[in-house]
Scaffold this active site. Structure first.
Site, PDB file in Angstrom:
ATOM      1  N   CYS A   7     -16.756  -2.362 -66.048  1.00 56.05           N
ATOM      2  CA  CYS A   7     -17.507  -2.909 -67.157  1.00 56.05           C
ATOM      3  C   CYS A   7     -18.562  -3.835 -66.563  1.00 56.05           C
ATOM      4  CB  CYS A   7     -16.546  -3.683 -68.058  1.00 56.05           C
ATOM      5  SG  CYS A   7     -17.102  -3.841 -69.745  1.00 56.05           S
ATOM      6  N   CYS A  79     -17.615   0.108 -71.210  1.00 57.59           N
ATOM      7  CA  CYS A  79     -18.613  -0.565 -72.022  1.00 57.59           C
ATOM      8  C   CYS A  79     -18.931   0.315 -73.240  1.00 57.59           C
ATOM      9  CB  CYS A  79     -19.865  -0.850 -71.209  1.00 57.59           C
ATOM     10  SG  CYS A  79     -20.450   0.581 -70.319  1.00 57.59           S
ATOM     11  N   CYS A  87     -24.183   0.477 -69.556  1.00 57.05           N
ATOM     12  CA  CYS A  87     -23.025   0.679 -68.678  1.00 57.05           C
ATOM     13  C   CYS A  87     -23.488   0.688 -67.231  1.00 57.05           C
ATOM     14  CB  CYS A  87     -22.343   2.015 -68.980  1.00 57.05           C
ATOM     15  SG  CYS A  87     -21.433   2.013 -70.513  1.00 57.05           S
TER      16      CYS A  87
END
Length: 159
Positions: A7, A79, A87
């Site tokens: 993430c 994400c 992302c």
């Protein structure tokens, strides 16, 4: 097999995924998490949620993808493209999948509404992790089939 949950900030979703995966997975599979721009701290609600679910939280910290202990076999971004997040693109010759989850750290509203966002992220990640762990072990050696299944798992909604 090493799974990297990736993430941007590595403070909520990727930490929840890492801890949940390691709690449920057999010893032959291990998860780690990282961020492309780590916040430097794990969100306190993430830790509290994991503890409430009976999942160990010791040793989890927000960390960069620049310092991974091992090269991952699979990178799963968590994400949320729908929320307009970018992302991170992990560079390396590894299998990739996207399991987008809204960031509970950005939730607004009452304390109960914010907590519900964390619970929703956990339920969604857990459902996807459970689906992954239920795959026939033979598929883990079939790169094309595994890639297809990983993408399909990313479409699972929580119960």
């Amino acid at each position: 097999m090493h799974i990297l949950f990736l993430c941007t900030g590595n403070s909520c979703r990727s930490i929840i995924a890492e801890a949940t995966f390691n709690h449920l997975a057999p010893p032959s599979m291990r998860a780690m998490s990282a961020g492309s721009q780590p916040t430097g701290e794990v969100h306190p609600r993430s830790i509290a949620l994991l503890q409430a679910k009976g999942i160990a939280t010791e040793g989890y910290r927000s960390k960069s993808w620049d310092n991974l202990p091992v090269k991952p076999d699979i990178v799963i971004t968590v994400c949320s493209n729908a929320a307009g997040e970018t992302c991170p693109a992990y560079l390396g010759d590894v299998m990739r999948a996207h399991w987008g989850v809204d960031d509970p750290a950005k939730a607004t509203g009452s304390d109960a509404q914010i907590q519900a966002s964390f619970e929703q992220a956990y339920r969604l990640l857990r459902a996807r992790i459970e689906a992954f762990l239920q795959l026939d072990p033979s598929i883990l050696n079939d790169r094309e089939a595994l890639q297809t299944r990983l993408q399909a798992i990313g479409q699972i909604e929580s119960k």
